[in-house]
Motif scaffolding. Structure first.
Motif, PDB file in Angstrom:
ATOM      1  N   MET A   1       0.842  -1.183   0.000  1.00  9.62           N
ATOM      2  CA  MET A   1       0.000   0.000   0.000  1.00  9.62           C
ATOM      3  C   MET A   1       0.884   1.242   0.000  1.00  9.62           C
ATOM      4  SD  MET A   1      -3.215   1.254   0.223  1.00  9.62           S
ATOM      5  CE  MET A   1      -4.216  -0.126   0.688  1.00  9.62           C
TER       6      MET A   1
ATOM      7  N   ASN B   1       1.035   5.175   0.748  1.00  6.21           N
ATOM      8  CA  ASN B   1       0.324   6.085   1.636  1.00  6.21           C
ATOM      9  C   ASN B   1       0.733   7.524   1.381  1.00  6.21           C
ATOM     10  OD1 ASN B   1      -1.187   4.177   3.459  1.00  6.21           O
ATOM     11  ND2 ASN B   1       0.886   3.368   3.650  1.00  6.21           N
TER      12      ASN B   1
ATOM     13  N   GLU C   1      -7.207  15.824  -0.098  1.00  5.69           N
ATOM     14  CA  GLU C   1      -7.481  14.422   0.223  1.00  5.69           C
ATOM     15  C   GLU C   1      -8.691  13.917  -0.551  1.00  5.69           C
ATOM     16  OE1 GLU C   1      -8.895  11.570   3.956  1.00  5.69           O
ATOM     17  OE2 GLU C   1      -8.362  13.653   4.365  1.00  5.69           O
TER      18      GLU C   1
ATOM     19  N   ARG D   1      -8.512  11.173  -3.491  1.00  9.59           N
ATOM     20  CA  ARG D   1      -9.263   9.921  -3.316  1.00  9.59           C
ATOM     21  C   ARG D   1     -10.166   9.668  -4.514  1.00  9.59           C
ATOM     22  NH1 ARG D   1     -11.736   9.578   2.817  1.00  9.59           N
ATOM     23  NH2 ARG D   1      -9.771   9.263   3.900  1.00  9.59           N
TER      24      ARG D   1
ATOM     25  N   ASP E   1      -7.599   2.345  -5.797  1.00  9.45           N
ATOM     26  CA  ASP E   1      -8.014   2.510  -4.406  1.00  9.45           C
ATOM     27  C   ASP E   1      -7.570   1.363  -3.503  1.00  9.45           C
ATOM     28  OD1 ASP E   1     -10.108   1.558  -6.282  1.00  9.45           O
ATOM     29  OD2 ASP E   1     -11.188   1.061  -4.443  1.00  9.45           O
ATOM     30  N   GLU E   2      -7.197   0.226  -4.074  1.00 10.98           N
ATOM     31  CA  GLU E   2      -6.672  -0.883  -3.263  1.00 10.98           C
ATOM     32  C   GLU E   2      -5.151  -0.780  -3.092  1.00 10.98           C
ATOM     33  OE1 GLU E   2      -8.520  -3.318  -1.769  1.00 10.98           O
ATOM     34  OE2 GLU E   2     -10.298  -2.247  -2.477  1.00 10.98           O
ATOM     35  N   GLN E   3      -4.518   0.148  -3.823  1.00 10.33           N
ATOM     36  CA  GLN E   3      -3.064   0.285  -3.797  1.00 10.33           C
ATOM     37  C   GLN E   3      -2.577   1.607  -3.199  1.00 10.33           C
ATOM     38  OE1 GLN E   3      -3.374  -0.651  -8.074  1.00 10.33           O
ATOM     39  NE2 GLN E   3      -1.462  -1.789  -7.768  1.00 10.33           N
TER      40      GLN E   3
ATOM     41  N   ARG F   1      -3.527   4.794  -0.506  1.00 10.28           N
ATOM     42  CA  ARG F   1      -4.369   5.325   0.569  1.00 10.28           C
ATOM     43  C   ARG F   1      -4.044   6.798   0.755  1.00 10.28           C
ATOM     44  NH1 ARG F   1      -4.443   6.190   6.235  1.00 10.28           N
ATOM     45  NH2 ARG F   1      -2.247   5.647   6.441  1.00 10.28           N
ATOM     46  N   ILE F   2      -5.085   7.606   0.882  1.00  9.48           N
ATOM     47  CA  ILE F   2      -4.941   9.055   0.988  1.00  9.48           C
ATOM     48  C   ILE F   2      -5.444   9.522   2.353  1.00  9.48           C
ATOM     49  CG2 ILE F   2      -5.442  11.265  -0.125  1.00  9.48           C
ATOM     50  CD1 ILE F   2      -4.124   9.165  -1.989  1.00  9.48           C
ATOM     51  N   ASP F   3      -4.740  10.467   2.956  1.00 13.06           N
ATOM     52  CA  ASP F   3      -5.131  11.040   4.237  1.00 13.06           C
ATOM     53  C   ASP F   3      -4.773  12.523   4.214  1.00 13.06           C
ATOM     54  OD1 ASP F   3      -6.065  11.198   6.849  1.00 13.06           O
ATOM     55  OD2 ASP F   3      -4.385  10.110   7.744  1.00 13.06           O
TER      56      ASP F   3
ATOM     57  N   GLN G   1       4.598   6.145   8.597  1.00  8.93           N
ATOM     58  CA  GLN G   1       3.396   5.610   7.949  1.00  8.93           C
ATOM     59  C   GLN G   1       3.230   6.067   6.496  1.00  8.93           C
ATOM     60  OE1 GLN G   1      -0.137   6.402  10.210  1.00  8.93           O
ATOM     61  NE2 GLN G   1      -1.426   5.226   8.847  1.00  8.93           N
TER      62      GLN G   1
END
Length: 156
Positions: free
Chosen positions: A1, A3, A19, A23, A32-34, A36-38, A81
């Motif tokens: 993943m 990030n 974000e 997304r 979306d499976e690979q 991740r956005i925050d 992370q």
């Protein structure tokens, strides 16, 4: 993943907009499976609050979801992370770098993704009121960033 985190001051205007837009783009391209956005803020003023009304209204107008998004503060653990730390202005980047572990972190200034733009920082619509201007920058920059992530990580 892979990030990605976008960082601004309060995490209610610029970074949650980025974000949500990112997304949306990641989902549209099927990553979306690979990826991740925050998002996070350098201050704790708005922790737990939803995006600013101006950001929400703008995202609604483009039919971009911000469901379940609440403000949080960037922390030193985020250096471990996240693979991509994207700061919306120079002050945000300086604040992130000042945290333990920040001096070694690779931090990308958002406007470096758009070298042909005159602006070198994403204006804060909390103060300017111009959410559309920020959306235009965020939309263009997220396209560049997503292409970069796909290329750097050999995604297909």
């Amino acid at each position: 993943m892979i990030n990605v985190v976008f960082v601004c001051l309060g995490n209610i205007c610029r970074s949650p907009m980025a974000e949500a837009v990112m997304r949306h783009k990641v989902l549209e391209k099927g990553f979306d499976e690979q990826i991740r956005i925050d998002s996070a803020g350098t201050s704790d003023w708005h922790v737990g609050k939803p995006p600013h009304e101006g950001t929400r209204n703008l995202l609604d107008s483009y039919k971009i979801s911000y469901a379940n998004m609440t403000a949080r503060q960037f922390a030193s653990e985020d250096f471990v992370q996240f693979d991509y730390i994207i700061c919306m202005d120079n002050s945000n980047a300086d604040n992130v770098r000042s945290l333990p572990g920040g001096e070694e972190a690779e931090i990308i200034k958002f406007m470096d993704l758009l070298p042909n733009e005159k602006l070198r920082e994403v204006p804060d619509p909390y103060f300017t009121g111009n959410f559309e201007e920020v959306y235009e920058l965020v939309n263009a920059g997220c396209d560049v960033l997503l292409d970069r992530i796909i290329e750097e990580n050999s995604l297909s």
